[in-house]
Structure formats: structure tokens, C-alpha cells
Design a protein around this motif. Structure first.
Motif, PDB file in Angstrom:
ATOM      1  N   LEU A   4       0.342  -8.118   3.708  1.00 28.80           N
ATOM      2  CA  LEU A   4       0.934  -9.348   4.253  1.00 28.80           C
ATOM      3  C   LEU A   4       1.672  -9.068   5.564  1.00 28.80           C
ATOM      4  O   LEU A   4       2.889  -9.173   5.664  1.00 28.80           O
ATOM      5  N   THR A   5       0.917  -8.714   6.578  1.00 29.54           N
ATOM      6  CA  THR A   5       1.467  -8.438   7.908  1.00 29.54           C
ATOM      7  C   THR A   5       1.517  -9.719   8.733  1.00 29.54           C
ATOM      8  O   THR A   5       0.896 -10.724   8.366  1.00 29.54           O
ATOM      9  N   PRO A   6       2.221  -9.718   9.859  1.00 27.39           N
ATOM     10  CA  PRO A   6       2.235 -10.915  10.716  1.00 27.39           C
ATOM     11  C   PRO A   6       0.842 -11.326  11.179  1.00 27.39           C
ATOM     12  O   PRO A   6       0.575 -12.505  11.405  1.00 27.39           O
ATOM     13  N   GLN A   7      -0.075 -10.347  11.315  1.00 25.24           N
ATOM     14  CA  GLN A   7      -1.417 -10.658  11.759  1.00 25.24           C
ATOM     15  C   GLN A   7      -2.227 -11.352  10.657  1.00 25.24           C
ATOM     16  O   GLN A   7      -3.023 -12.263  10.928  1.00 25.24           O
ATOM     17  N   ASN A   8      -2.017 -10.932   9.403  1.00 27.77           N
ATOM     18  CA  ASN A   8      -2.797 -11.479   8.293  1.00 27.77           C
ATOM     19  C   ASN A   8      -2.150 -12.700   7.644  1.00 27.77           C
ATOM     20  O   ASN A   8      -2.847 -13.517   7.048  1.00 27.77           O
ATOM     21  N   THR A   9      -0.844 -12.793   7.713  1.00 25.25           N
ATOM     22  CA  THR A   9      -0.119 -13.909   7.093  1.00 25.25           C
ATOM     23  C   THR A   9       0.904 -14.432   8.094  1.00 25.25           C
ATOM     24  O   THR A   9       2.102 -14.181   7.960  1.00 25.25           O
ATOM     25  N   PRO A  10       0.435 -15.133   9.111  1.00 24.89           N
ATOM     26  CA  PRO A  10       1.337 -15.477  10.221  1.00 24.89           C
ATOM     27  C   PRO A  10       2.428 -16.477   9.886  1.00 24.89           C
ATOM     28  O   PRO A  10       3.434 -16.541  10.591  1.00 24.89           O
ATOM     29  N   LEU A  11       2.271 -17.273   8.815  1.00 29.33           N
ATOM     30  CA  LEU A  11       3.256 -18.322   8.550  1.00 29.33           C
ATOM     31  C   LEU A  11       3.849 -18.163   7.160  1.00 29.33           C
ATOM     32  O   LEU A  11       3.138 -18.196   6.153  1.00 29.33           O
ATOM     33  N   LEU A  12       5.170 -18.005   7.107  1.00 29.26           N
ATOM     34  CA  LEU A  12       5.904 -17.864   5.848  1.00 29.26           C
ATOM     35  C   LEU A  12       6.699 -19.138   5.596  1.00 29.26           C
ATOM     36  O   LEU A  12       7.325 -19.678   6.508  1.00 29.26           O
ATOM     37  N   SER A 144       2.695  -5.710 -10.114  1.00 26.22           N
ATOM     38  CA  SER A 144       1.774  -4.584 -10.123  1.00 26.22           C
ATOM     39  C   SER A 144       1.977  -3.717  -8.894  1.00 26.22           C
ATOM     40  O   SER A 144       2.503  -4.174  -7.863  1.00 26.22           O
ATOM     41  N   VAL A 145       1.555  -2.458  -8.992  1.00 22.25           N
ATOM     42  CA  VAL A 145       1.677  -1.533  -7.866  1.00 22.25           C
ATOM     43  C   VAL A 145       0.952  -2.091  -6.643  1.00 22.25           C
ATOM     44  O   VAL A 145       1.463  -2.053  -5.517  1.00 22.25           O
ATOM     45  N   GLU A 146      -0.262  -2.633  -6.859  1.00 19.94           N
ATOM     46  CA  GLU A 146      -1.046  -3.158  -5.742  1.00 19.94           C
ATOM     47  C   GLU A 146      -0.361  -4.353  -5.089  1.00 19.94           C
ATOM     48  O   GLU A 146      -0.269  -4.429  -3.855  1.00 19.94           O
ATOM     49  N   ASP A 147       0.131  -5.289  -5.894  1.00 23.31           N
ATOM     50  CA  ASP A 147       0.747  -6.487  -5.335  1.00 23.31           C
ATOM     51  C   ASP A 147       2.034  -6.155  -4.580  1.00 23.31           C
ATOM     52  O   ASP A 147       2.314  -6.745  -3.529  1.00 23.31           O
ATOM     53  N   VAL A 148       2.817  -5.225  -5.122  1.00 23.54           N
ATOM     54  CA  VAL A 148       4.050  -4.823  -4.431  1.00 23.54           C
ATOM     55  C   VAL A 148       3.717  -4.134  -3.107  1.00 23.54           C
ATOM     56  O   VAL A 148       4.361  -4.389  -2.076  1.00 23.54           O
ATOM     57  N   ALA A 149       2.696  -3.288  -3.109  1.00 22.00           N
ATOM     58  CA  ALA A 149       2.299  -2.607  -1.871  1.00 22.00           C
ATOM     59  C   ALA A 149       1.811  -3.605  -0.827  1.00 22.00           C
ATOM     60  O   ALA A 149       2.110  -3.463   0.369  1.00 22.00           O
ATOM     61  N   ASN A 150       1.088  -4.627  -1.253  1.00 21.82           N
ATOM     62  CA  ASN A 150       0.585  -5.615  -0.308  1.00 21.82           C
ATOM     63  C   ASN A 150       1.709  -6.432   0.327  1.00 21.82           C
ATOM     64  O   ASN A 150       1.610  -6.863   1.473  1.00 21.82           O
ATOM     65  N   ALA A 151       2.780  -6.648  -0.438  1.00 18.58           N
ATOM     66  CA  ALA A 151       3.916  -7.412   0.080  1.00 18.58           C
ATOM     67  C   ALA A 151       4.905  -6.542   0.850  1.00 18.58           C
ATOM     68  O   ALA A 151       5.859  -7.065   1.433  1.00 18.58           O
ATOM     69  N   ALA A 152       4.667  -5.236   0.875  1.00 17.82           N
ATOM     70  CA  ALA A 152       5.610  -4.301   1.498  1.00 17.82           C
ATOM     71  C   ALA A 152       5.961  -4.649   2.947  1.00 17.82           C
ATOM     72  O   ALA A 152       7.124  -4.503   3.351  1.00 17.82           O
ATOM     73  N   PRO A 153       5.016  -5.116   3.780  1.00 19.98           N
ATOM     74  CA  PRO A 153       5.405  -5.439   5.164  1.00 19.98           C
ATOM     75  C   PRO A 153       6.497  -6.504   5.242  1.00 19.98           C
ATOM     76  O   PRO A 153       7.377  -6.424   6.114  1.00 19.98           O
ATOM     77  N   ILE A 154       6.468  -7.484   4.349  1.00 15.13           N
ATOM     78  CA  ILE A 154       7.518  -8.502   4.344  1.00 15.13           C
ATOM     79  C   ILE A 154       8.825  -7.905   3.837  1.00 15.13           C
ATOM     80  O   ILE A 154       9.894  -8.096   4.433  1.00 15.13           O
ATOM     81  N   PHE A 155       8.754  -7.161   2.731  1.00 11.01           N
ATOM     82  CA  PHE A 155       9.972  -6.551   2.186  1.00 11.01           C
ATOM     83  C   PHE A 155      10.612  -5.599   3.193  1.00 11.01           C
ATOM     84  O   PHE A 155      11.832  -5.558   3.340  1.00 11.01           O
ATOM     85  N   ILE A 158      12.711  -7.475   5.806  1.00 14.47           N
ATOM     86  CA  ILE A 158      13.993  -8.093   5.442  1.00 14.47           C
ATOM     87  C   ILE A 158      14.991  -7.109   4.846  1.00 14.47           C
ATOM     88  O   ILE A 158      16.167  -7.441   4.711  1.00 14.47           O
ATOM     89  N   GLY A 159      14.548  -5.886   4.487  1.00 11.12           N
ATOM     90  CA  GLY A 159      15.460  -4.951   3.835  1.00 11.12           C
ATOM     91  C   GLY A 159      15.252  -3.516   4.273  1.00 11.12           C
ATOM     92  O   GLY A 159      14.294  -3.194   4.979  1.00 11.12           O
ATOM     93  N   LYS A 160      16.167  -2.655   3.834  1.00 10.64           N
ATOM     94  CA  LYS A 160      16.078  -1.236   4.186  1.00 10.64           C
ATOM     95  C   LYS A 160      15.327  -0.437   3.133  1.00 10.64           C
ATOM     96  O   LYS A 160      14.866   0.682   3.395  1.00 10.64           O
ATOM     97  N   LEU A 161      15.204  -0.981   1.919  1.00 15.75           N
ATOM     98  CA  LEU A 161      14.595  -0.238   0.816  1.00 15.75           C
ATOM     99  C   LEU A 161      14.018  -1.215  -0.191  1.00 15.75           C
ATOM    100  O   LEU A 161      14.635  -2.241  -0.500  1.00 15.75           O
ATOM    101  N   THR A 162      12.827  -0.892  -0.695  1.00 13.34           N
ATOM    102  CA  THR A 162      12.230  -1.661  -1.778  1.00 13.34           C
ATOM    103  C   THR A 162      12.120  -0.773  -3.005  1.00 13.34           C
ATOM    104  O   THR A 162      11.576   0.337  -2.922  1.00 13.34           O
TER     105      THR A 162
END
Length: 296
Positions: A4-12, A144-155, A158-162
Motif C-alpha cells: 500500500l504505497t502512495p503509487q499503488n494506493t494514492p487516496l486514503l 496475517s503476516v502478509e496483510d501486515v507486510a502489505n500495509a507496512a508503507p502506511i504504518f 505514521i509511526g516509528k515502529l510497527t
């Protein structure tokens, strides 16, 4: 799933855009994401962010939905029903729930998301408005590990650690643990400060001394410094701290685990919510000071 990078998910799309979410939104916009939001009041603390009339309208337009609401009731009101976010989301969508809510509300949202083919991550954050502003939040995620990894760019934006707490629901449970320690620590400070003052210790000396000892966390030292000057400008309002402790005490009771310290802390925090609902929860120190002065 694509990251979920700005290029792939431009609108939050934020559902709830209060003190914490607006600060998250600034970091996300600076990273290249577009941000829209829904708030029940129709107002935004960030004039650069478009406010839509319903949660559904946000979900229909956004690539990823981020819920940031105060409690179970607000989550239910904004997620379900004809104008709720879930109605507007499409199969394959992603919903990041950064709200601090009960395990039951977390599980219900997960089930509702699965029924629509939507990935739901419970991702409450540890930290108050100073941490949100300084990009210093810790995100506590269940999924899931995969879903958390995919959301990592957003996390990471907004934060210093996930922290991946475990399967779905684990982030919400870990958040209750963290806030329980925070609330109980503050009430212990309030009660012991009250004793120190009642026993005749000089107030300035007492607060300054507590600011130097290792047994008090940096977070609680910040609260003590605010209490010394009587500045209870809200970083984490009393009504939300009491709510989180209430959720924790209820969750512990469901596990049949004795927790008398936390139950007692809830009573002090309830005093704070009653007297100073929108002030910072450190106002509980001022309440206990009044007991020391026989002015409660």
C-alpha cells in the motif's frame, strides 16, 4: 496483495479525523498519499483535507479506509448501516482500524469485513498527540503476516515502529494492556503525590524529585511536569483513558483473572472523567491533590 504505497494506493480515507488522525494525515500527505475524511461534525483540523458527508462516501472514493474513532459506539455508527463505510467498500478493499475499541467490537468488524471480502487489520496506536506529531507512534497490529507486510508503507509513514502482535484481534488486546499500564501508573502517581503533600512535603521539591527518579516512565514524567504547572491541555483526554481502562477491566473479568489494582485505578480515572472529561487524563493528579488539601 500489492503493498500500500502512495503509487499503488494514492487516496486514503479517514473515518474520524480528530486530533490523532489529523496528525497522521499530515505525515501521509507529505509522503505522497491523498487524504479525504469523514467526521460526524463535518469539520476538519486540516483545511487541506476534503471532508465528505458520510463514511460511505469516503469508502466509495478511497483506495484504503482508515478508521480512527473514539469508542465502540462511534465505530458501530460509522462502519455499519446504509451510510456506513462497509457499505461503500468493495471486495478486495483494505480497512485499517486504528481505533482503541473492545475485543468484541474488533471481532465483529473483522467478521463483517470478511463477509464483504474486505481485509481488516486492527491497528491501534500507542502514543498521544505529541508522538503522532513527531512521527513517534508505535502501531500495534493484528492480522496475517502478509496483510501486515502489505500495509507496512502506511504504518511506517505514521509511526516509528510497527509491532505485529499476532492474528486478527491481537492488536486491540495489546493496546488494552499498554493503556492499562499507563492508566494504573498515573493513578499510582496521583495517590502517592497526594500522600506526599498531605504529609507535609514541599510541593515543588516533590514534583522535581519525581522527575529525576528512574522508577517513573518518561510518559508519566511528562504528565507530572504538566500537573506541576496545572496545565491539563489534552494530549489524551480523561474520557478516553477511562474508556480504555473500562474496556480492559471488562475484558479481564471475562477471562476470570483477578485484577484489583486495575479495578481500583478505574475508579480514580472515573473521577477524572467526571470532573475533567476533555482535559488530559493527568488531571487525576489535581483531583488527588485536592484530597491532600482537604478540598475534595
Amino acid at each position: 496483495m500489492t503493498a500500500l504505497t502512495p503509487q499503488n494506493t494514492p487516496l486514503l480515507g479517514f473515518i474520524g479525523f480528530g486530533a490523532m488522525a489529523t496528525r497522521m494525515g499530515v505525515h501521509l500527505r507529505n509522503a505522497g498519499y491523498g487524504v479525504i475524511a469523514y467526521t460526524p461534525s463535518g469539520k476538519s483540523g486540516d483545511p487541506a483535507v476534503e471532508i465528505l458527508p458520510t463514511a460511505r462516501a469516503v469508502a466509495e472514493k478511497a483506495d484504503v479506509v482508515i478508521a480512527c474513532v473514539p469508542d465502540d459506539e462511534a465505530l458501530e455508527a460509522s462502519m455499519y448501516g446504509e451510510n456506513g463505510a462497509l457499505v461503500g467498500m468493495k471486495a478486495g478493499g483494505v480497512l485499517l482500524n486504528t481505533s482503541s475499541v473492545s475485543p468484541e467490537a474488533t471481532d465483529a468488524l473483522l467478521a463483517a469485513g470478511r463477509a464483504k471480502g474486505v481485509t481488516v487489520l486492527d491497528a491501534p496506536v500507542s502514543g498521544s498527540t505529541p508522538e503522532a506529531e513527531a512521527h513517534a507512534l508505535v502501531i500495534l497490529v493484528g492480522g496475517s503476516v502478509e496483510d501486515v507486510a502489505n500495509a507496512a508503507p502506511i504504518f511506517d509513514t505514521i509511526g516509528k515502529l510497527t509491532i505485529h502482535a499476532g492474528p486478527s484481534g491481537s492488536g486491540a488486546k495489546l493496546k488494552l494492556v499498554v493503556n492499562g499500564i499507563m492508566g494504573a501508573g498515573l493513578t499510582a502517581l496521583a495517590e502517592t503525590v497526594s500522600y506526599g503533600l498531605a504529609s507535609g512535603l514541599d510541593r515543588s521539591m516533590l514534583f522535581d524529585a519525581l522527575d529525576q527518579v528512574a522508577v517513573i516512565s518518561p510518559h508519566h514524567k511528562r504528565k507530572l511536569r504538566a500537573a506541576k504547572t496545572g496545565d491539563f491541555t489534552s494530549q489524551f483526554p480523561s474520557r478516553l483513558m477511562q474508556k480504555d481502562m473500562r474496556l480492559l477491566v471488562d475484558a479481564i473479568a471475562r477471562q476470570a483473572i483477578p485484577a484489583p489494582t486495575l479495578a481500583g485505578a478505574l475508579q480514580v480515572l472515573s473521577l477524572g472523567r467526571h470532573a475533567h472529561p476533555n482535559d488530559d487524563y493527568s488531571a487525576a493528579i489535581a483531583i488527588m491533590e485536592r484530597f491532600a488539601a482537604n478540598d475534595a
